[in-house]
Design a protein around this motif. Structure first.
Motif, mmCIF file in Angstrom:
data_model
loop_
_atom_site.group_PDB
_atom_site.id
_atom_site.type_symbol
_atom_site.label_atom_id
_atom_site.label_comp_id
_atom_site.label_asym_id
_atom_site.label_seq_id
_atom_site.Cartn_x
_atom_site.Cartn_y
_atom_site.Cartn_z
ATOM 1 N N LEU A 79 0.828 -1.212 0.000
ATOM 2 C CA LEU A 79 0.000 0.000 0.000
ATOM 3 C C LEU A 79 0.858 1.256 0.000
ATOM 4 C CD1 LEU A 79 -2.938 -0.919 2.406
ATOM 5 C CD2 LEU A 79 -2.954 -0.754 -0.084
ATOM 6 N N GLY A 80 1.992 1.201 0.683
ATOM 7 C CA GLY A 80 2.890 2.353 0.697
ATOM 8 C C GLY A 80 3.404 2.687 -0.691
ATOM 9 N N GLN A 140 2.654 6.036 -3.135
ATOM 10 C CA GLN A 140 3.692 6.846 -3.774
ATOM 11 C C GLN A 140 3.545 6.890 -5.293
ATOM 12 O OE1 GLN A 140 7.370 5.186 -2.348
ATOM 13 N NE2 GLN A 140 7.431 6.597 -0.611
ATOM 14 N N LEU A 141 3.079 5.807 -5.881
ATOM 15 C CA LEU A 141 2.986 5.710 -7.341
ATOM 16 C C LEU A 141 1.570 5.947 -7.872
ATOM 17 C CD1 LEU A 141 5.170 2.500 -7.764
ATOM 18 C CD2 LEU A 141 5.829 4.832 -8.374
ATOM 19 N N GLN A 142 0.662 6.336 -7.002
ATOM 20 C CA GLN A 142 -0.758 6.389 -7.338
ATOM 21 C C GLN A 142 -1.068 7.145 -8.628
ATOM 22 O OE1 GLN A 142 -3.192 7.863 -4.168
ATOM 23 N NE2 GLN A 142 -5.019 6.918 -4.990
ATOM 24 N N ASP A 143 -0.535 8.332 -8.797
ATOM 25 C CA ASP A 143 -0.843 9.111 -9.998
ATOM 26 C C ASP A 143 -0.339 8.416 -11.260
ATOM 27 O OD1 ASP A 143 -2.103 11.044 -8.471
ATOM 28 O OD2 ASP A 143 -0.320 12.321 -8.341
ATOM 29 N N ARG A 196 7.741 7.444 -22.470
ATOM 30 C CA ARG A 196 8.789 7.324 -21.450
ATOM 31 C C ARG A 196 8.207 7.220 -20.037
ATOM 32 N NH1 ARG A 196 14.359 10.431 -20.857
ATOM 33 N NH2 ARG A 196 14.522 9.612 -22.939
ATOM 34 N N LYS A 197 7.154 7.981 -19.751
ATOM 35 C CA LYS A 197 6.544 7.943 -18.417
ATOM 36 C C LYS A 197 5.900 6.584 -18.139
ATOM 37 C CE LYS A 197 5.713 12.871 -17.866
ATOM 38 N NZ LYS A 197 4.719 13.915 -17.656
ATOM 39 N N GLN A 198 5.313 5.984 -19.161
ATOM 40 C CA GLN A 198 4.696 4.667 -19.009
ATOM 41 C C GLN A 198 5.763 3.613 -18.697
ATOM 42 O OE1 GLN A 198 1.125 3.813 -19.655
ATOM 43 N NE2 GLN A 198 1.128 5.955 -19.084
ATOM 44 N N VAL A 199 6.865 3.683 -19.412
ATOM 45 C CA VAL A 199 7.964 2.744 -19.190
ATOM 46 C C VAL A 199 8.528 2.935 -17.781
ATOM 47 C CG1 VAL A 199 10.297 2.099 -19.934
ATOM 48 C CG2 VAL A 199 8.505 2.526 -21.641
ATOM 49 N N ALA A 200 8.719 4.182 -17.375
ATOM 50 C CA ALA A 200 9.238 4.468 -16.031
ATOM 51 C C ALA A 200 8.278 3.949 -14.961
ATOM 52 C CB ALA A 200 9.474 5.967 -15.862
ATOM 53 N N THR A 201 6.983 4.093 -15.198
ATOM 54 C CA THR A 201 5.993 3.591 -14.240
ATOM 55 C C THR A 201 6.088 2.079 -14.108
ATOM 56 O OG1 THR A 201 4.475 5.424 -14.635
ATOM 57 C CG2 THR A 201 3.515 3.407 -13.738
ATOM 58 N N ALA A 202 6.219 1.385 -15.228
ATOM 59 C CA ALA A 202 6.339 -0.079 -15.188
ATOM 60 C C ALA A 202 7.589 -0.491 -14.415
ATOM 61 C CB ALA A 202 6.373 -0.645 -16.604
ATOM 62 N N ALA A 204 1.144 -8.585 -12.849
ATOM 63 C CA ALA A 204 1.532 -9.305 -11.634
ATOM 64 C C ALA A 204 1.646 -8.348 -10.456
ATOM 65 C CB ALA A 204 2.860 -10.033 -11.855
ATOM 66 N N VAL A 205 2.244 -7.201 -10.696
ATOM 67 C CA VAL A 205 2.413 -6.188 -9.653
ATOM 68 C C VAL A 205 1.057 -5.700 -9.145
ATOM 69 C CG1 VAL A 205 3.159 -3.786 -9.332
ATOM 70 C CG2 VAL A 205 4.690 -5.426 -10.404
ATOM 71 N N MET A 206 0.103 -5.597 -10.049
ATOM 72 C CA MET A 206 -1.214 -5.076 -9.698
ATOM 73 C C MET A 206 -2.219 -6.183 -9.367
ATOM 74 S SD MET A 206 -0.685 -1.920 -9.666
ATOM 75 C CE MET A 206 -2.359 -1.365 -9.394
ATOM 76 N N ASP A 207 -1.758 -7.379 -9.114
ATOM 77 C CA ASP A 207 -2.641 -8.507 -8.789
ATOM 78 C C ASP A 207 -3.147 -8.353 -7.357
ATOM 79 O OD1 ASP A 207 -3.991 -10.932 -9.249
ATOM 80 O OD2 ASP A 207 -2.354 -12.068 -8.350
ATOM 81 N N VAL A 208 -3.918 -7.302 -7.151
ATOM 82 C CA VAL A 208 -4.362 -6.920 -5.818
ATOM 83 C C VAL A 208 -5.179 -8.018 -5.146
ATOM 84 C CG1 VAL A 208 -5.692 -5.224 -4.517
ATOM 85 C CG2 VAL A 208 -4.316 -4.489 -6.453
ATOM 86 N N SER A 209 -6.069 -8.633 -5.876
ATOM 87 C CA SER A 209 -6.936 -9.649 -5.282
ATOM 88 C C SER A 209 -6.242 -10.994 -5.149
ATOM 89 C CB SER A 209 -8.191 -9.826 -6.138
ATOM 90 O OG SER A 209 -7.844 -10.423 -7.373
#
Length: 114
Positions: free
Chosen positions: A25-26, A30-33, A45-51, A86-91
Motif C-alpha cells: 500500500l505504501g 507513492q505511485l498512485q498518480d 517514457r513515463k509509461q515505461v518508467a511507471t512499469a 503481476a504487480v497489480m494482482d491486488v486480489s
C-alpha cells in the motif's frame, strides 16, 4: 528458487524465475498518480518508467538487494504488461489461478516426473 516472504506470481524474467508480489500500500500511495494513468504504451517514457518503478517496488519486497537498474534490465517489451499485471494482482486472482494450475499439474504427475 530462493524462499520468498511474500506470495506472488512467478515470472521468467531474462532467464531467471522471480516471484513478483503485489505492490504494498505504501508503494501504491507513492505511485498512485502514475499507476492511475498507466496504459502500457511502450513508446511513452513515463509509461515505461511507471512499469519499472512499480516492478522495482514490488520485487524489492522479496529481493531487497535488487536495484532499479537491475529491474529495468529484466523487463522488456515482451513482458512489460505481464510484469505490470503481476504487480497489480491486488486480489491475488492471477496468483491463485497459477497455484491451482501448478497443483493440477502435480496431481496429473504424482511421481513428479517431467
Amino acid at each position: 528458487m530462493p524462499v520468498v516472504k511474500i506470495k506472488g506470481i512467478a515470472l521468467d524474467l531474462a532467464g531467471q524465475v522471480l516471484v513478483v508480489p503485489p505492490l504494498s500500500l505504501g508503494a501504491m500511495e507513492q505511485l498512485q498518480d502514475s499507476l492511475a494513468s498507466f496504459t502500457g504504451d511502450i513508446s511513452d517514457r513515463k509509461q515505461v518508467a511507471t512499469a519499472i518503478d512499480a516492478a522495482h517496488a514490488a520485487l524489492r519486497r522479496n529481493y531487497p538487494e535488487m536495484t532499479r537498474e537491475a529491474v529495468a534490465e529484466l523487463i522488456d517489451v515482451s513482458n512489460m504488461v505481464d510484469v505490470f499485471q503481476a504487480v497489480m494482482d491486488v486480489s491475488g486472482a492471477r496468483r491463485k489461478a497459477a497455484e491451482a494450475q501448478a497443483l493440477e499439474g502435480q496431481e496429473g504427475n504424482p511421481a513428479g516426473e517431467a
